[in-house]
Design an enzyme around this catalytic site. Structure first.
Site, PDB file in Angstrom:
ATOM      1  N   ASP A 297       0.858  -1.174   0.000  1.00 19.86           N
ATOM      2  CA  ASP A 297       0.000   0.000   0.000  1.00 19.86           C
ATOM      3  C   ASP A 297       0.905   1.238   0.000  1.00 19.86           C
ATOM      4  O   ASP A 297       2.124   1.156   0.151  1.00 19.86           O
ATOM      5  CB  ASP A 297      -0.958  -0.016   1.211  1.00 19.86           C
TER       6      ASP A 297
HETATM    7  C1  GLC Z   1      -4.316   4.303  -0.282  1.00 20.38           C
HETATM    8  C2  GLC Z   1      -5.231   3.173   0.113  1.00 20.38           C
HETATM    9  C3  GLC Z   1      -5.313   2.087  -0.912  1.00 20.38           C
HETATM   10  C4  GLC Z   1      -5.162   2.668  -2.305  1.00 20.38           C
HETATM   11  C5  GLC Z   1      -3.754   3.209  -2.420  1.00 20.38           C
HETATM   12  C6  GLC Z   1      -3.480   3.836  -3.794  1.00 20.38           C
HETATM   13  O1  GLC Z   1      -3.606   4.770   0.814  1.00 20.38           O
HETATM   14  O2  GLC Z   1      -5.007   2.563   1.381  1.00 20.38           O
HETATM   15  O3  GLC Z   1      -6.580   1.435  -0.736  1.00 20.38           O
HETATM   16  O4  GLC Z   1      -5.384   1.660  -3.289  1.00 20.38           O
HETATM   17  O5  GLC Z   1      -3.462   4.156  -1.397  1.00 20.38           O
HETATM   18  O6  GLC Z   1      -4.303   4.930  -3.983  1.00 20.38           O
END
Ligand code: GLC
Length: 751
Positions: A297
């Site tokens: 993430d």
């Molecule tokens: C965010 C979220 C995740 C998302 C990622 C990219 O922090 O936790 O669900 O897909 O970043 O945007």
């Protein structure tokens, strides 16, 4: 084609049509397993790559946005990295032409020309925005959810995208947690069925097809178990809870062929998910045989420093990559630190090779090497985005996502030709909040507000009076008098209240989950006029509304319904559509009860009138509205619950049938739910567990016999030694219209 080992509902002849459709989907759906040809191509490419180029494939970056050009631009630094093959993926670059710019440098100006994979959060629609996932989960309609994902994928691929960071499959049992909005609620079985449907929808049948995007089951794992519902907080659970509650939807996604997963921010009992060898390698690869890749993430690898499990960025990078997190999102730690770690012997090249293999496997499967510009045709965007057909489907799915919580005295549906209707509330003439969180390229201008939907839904003779009444989250009551006045002049009042869309989603936990601001006071003020009041809730989580639940005669839970919100709500309120939604998550009476979920355990002192039993002094243990609850404008009666045998062997199915009759005055759709209870186990077992459900249509007066097949694997559990088995003994089976309104019988599993 590999016939998928999918658990699906068995219906009598009367449902043969549904079954044949289901079978078609199963036969066509492809469980993604790498094929020999792809493996050969991966191996031969890998053999040509330098260590730096390999690490480049594990590096995902975001691009600079140029406000003047209103597009992402290639900075000189990133241009250099692209030419050296040191970027494997981008997130958040959107558009056929702009992705082509980046792809061209990677493919035509680097030594090996390995194509980029472009990812983006297409969670509940790309431009045609559907209800938030908690909303579509309320439809209990996996086939419709699959169709919505298919439309989202088609639209996303017109904009150069190859990969969505969805479905979010985190089981969530604490409504203080804002991301409950993004998933399928509290239940393992419903969540698993929806996870499979979303993966099938996004990835389609042929992965190299123009409209396929790789799906990404997230956030692996147990993110929804955040302590106190506070986002990013620790998760402290047993392995049994991890395996019984939080892992199954990910396993379902893997079985459905998901091509990627995303690692979670949280720790799991002391070990951050992003550095967690147990879930990333032991379970995901060694037990489940997952062949795709895991992306971290956003900056989750860097956050290992905050977790306090890495002393520096090099150690953080090594821990994450060694655990099995193949691609690092945006902080560039892999790019900066892994080559050095190889040289210092902290990580073996073989570990890197395995991660690169996984990434290349997905890129080959998507056909990116044959056609790196496959999604770069700008002419598609105008033809395939926000079509009338997709809007019509969005309206239908939104209607199925609405849950009728209460309808005292059957004041709903409202008459379309009533003389005067008052529409009041801060979410009534609102076109931004119905988009919900994570609304991708959704635009307020695309949304039909409740007020607009009503204006086109009622007869030309009906007069609609409108007042905002108050803001969503301020203490200003200056418009109450105006609202009260128009209510007094009307035949009925529809109050549209709830949360703004930023009050749920990421980093949006709330310690109190009541109606924000002075909305509750507004409701009481309007209720005091004595006019019939209908409450329409627009929110991203269960809310505590005890007074409303007691005093307001009709309550609709509408979540955030997307572009067709106003039309779908009007369809239900005026009876064009008979509501069929069911709650995928429990509504507590107050936040002190949380976490509160239907598959609770009995404890040694089950609640009773006795003092010394497990209960509160100030509130019953029961919810305000139960999991699986949802009313209709008609009524369904359950009877004749029968089993084809009273004793089930541990290697043979059990057939459960029940009769459902529409005893009301109009046609309707019922979500028939089947739960079981394992009465005695080597460990404690939940009082109920959902194991099957089916949406059935019934005309007024019509009866149907619904047949479900329970398989031995549906009864499996982790025993006292954490072995996954079916334990012999007595079981109850329940069939009904919600988790608390059921008929029951018993069977035994033989030794
Ligand atoms: C965010 C979220 C995740 C998302 C990622 C990219 O922090 O936790 O669900 O897909 O970043 O945007």
């Amino acid at each position: 084609m590999i016939l998928m080992k999918r658990k699906y509902f068995h219906f009598r002849a009367v449902y043969m049509i549904a079954l044949s459709v289901a079978l078609t989907l199963i036969v066509n759906a492809q469980v993604w397993k790498p094929d020999a040809n792809i493996e050969r191509r991966v191996d031969s490419l890998l053999a040509l790559m330098t260590l730096e180029e390999k690490i480049g494939q594990l590096n995902q970056m975001d691009a600079r946005w140029d406000p003047e050009q209103r597009r992402n631009v290639i900075t000189p630094e990133q241009g250099e990295l692209l030419k050296k093959g040191l970027i494997g993926s981008y997130l958040n670059i959107i558009g056929a032409e702009v992705t082509k710019d980046f792809q061209r440098v990677a493919v035509e100006e680097s030594r090996l020309g390995i194509p980029l994979i472009f990812g983006y959060d297409v969670i509940h629609g790309y431009r045609t925005i559907f209800p938030i996932p908690l909303g579509t989960a309320s439809s209990w309609n996996p086939i419709a959810i699959e169709s919505a994902a298919r439309i989202a994928a088609t639209e996303a691929t017109t904009a150069g995208l190859h990969w969505t960071f969805a479905p979010m499959v985190d089981i969530a049992r604490d409504p203080r947690w804002g991301r409950v909005a993004e998933g399928a609620g509290e239940d393992v079985y419903l969540g698993s069925e929806i996870a499979k449907a979303a993966v099938r929808g996004f990835q389609g049948k042929i992965f190299s097809d123009l409209t396929t995007i790789a799906a990404c089951a997230k956030h692996y794992a147990a993110y929804g178990g955040a302590l106190a519902g506070r986002d990013y907080n620790i998760v402290d659970i047993s392995e049994r809870t991890l395996r019984e509650t939080y892992l199954p939807p990910f396993k379902a996604a893997v079985d459905a062929g998901v091509m990627t997963l995303m690692s979670a921010f949280n720790e799991i009992s002391g070990v951050p998910a992003t550095a967690n060898n147990f879930i990333m390698t032991d379970v995901l690869r060694n037990e489940w045989g997952f062949n795709g890749f895991v992306v971290s993430d956003h900056s989750a690898v860097m956050e290992l420093l905050h977790h306090g499990v890495a002393t520096d960025t090099a150690e953080a990078a090594v821990k994450a990559l060694s655990a099995g997190v193949d691609m690092e999102m945006v902080t560039g730690f892999y790019l900066k630190k892994i080559a050095g770690a190889v040289k210092s012997g902290k990580i073996q090249v073989s570990v890197i090779d395995e991660s690169v293999r996984r990434v290349l496997r997905v890129k080959f499967a998507l056909g990116l090497f044959e056609n790196p510009y496959r999604n770069c045709d700008p002419s598609r965007e105008s033809k395939e985005i926000l079509t009338q057909k997709s809007r019509a489907f969005a309206r239908e799915l939104a209607g199925q996502s609405i849950v009728l919580l209460k309808n005292e005295g059957n004041i709903l549906p409202l008459k379309k030709d009533m003389k005067t209707l008052a529409v009041i509330g801060p979410l009534a003439d609102n076109t931004m909040d119905p988009l919900g969180s994570w609304s991708a390229q959704g635009r307020a201008e695309d949304v039909v507000s409740v007020l607009q939907g009503f204006k086109s839904g009622v007869s030309s003779s009906t007069k609609i009076l409108y007042s905002k009444g108050c803001e969503i989250a301020t203490s200003d009551t200056s418009s109450f008098a105006e609202a009260e006045r128009i209510a007094s002049q009307s035949d009925a009042v529809v109050l549209v209240v709830g949360e703004n869309r930023d009050m749920s989603g990421e980093a949006a936990s709330r310690s109190m989950i009541d109606l924000p601001g002075v909305q509750h006071d507004l409701i009481k003020r309007i209720h005091a006029t004595g006019k019939p009041v209908v409450l329409v809730l627009m929110n991203g989580r269960p809310l505590t509304i005890p007074w409303e639940a007691e005093h307001v005669p009709a309550i609709l839970e509408t979540w955030y319904l997307g572009v067709e919100a106003g039309n779908a709500i009007a369809d239900v309120l005026f009876g064009t559509v008979n509501p069929s939604g069911k709650l995928p998550v429990t509504f507590p009476r107050n936040v002190g009860q949380v976490p509160l979920y239907y598959d609770f355990k009995n404890t040694g002192r089950p609640p009773s009138q006795e003092k010394y039993t497990s209960k509160y002094l100030d509130v019953p243990n029961t919810p305000q509205f139960a999991f699986g609850h949802g009313l209709s404008y008609t009524k369904f009666e359950y009877s004749k619950l029968t089993l084809n045998k009273k004793t089930m062997k541990r290697n043979e199915p059990l057939i459960v049938t029940a009769q459902v009759k529409n005893v009301g005055t109009r046609a309707g759709t019922e979500v028939v739910q089947l739960y079981i209870r394992d009465l005695v186990g080597s460990v404690t077992r939940p009082m109920k567990q959902l194991k099957r459900f089916a949406r059935i249509d019934l005309k007024s007066g019509e009866s149907k016999t619904v047949e479900f097949t329970l398989l031995p694997e549906d009864l499996m559990m982790y025993d006292i030694d954490m072995k996954r088995i079916v334990e012999p003994g007595k079981f109850k089976v329940f069939v009904g219209t919600s988790s608390v309104d059921v008929i029951e019988t018993e069977f035994e599993v033989g030794r």
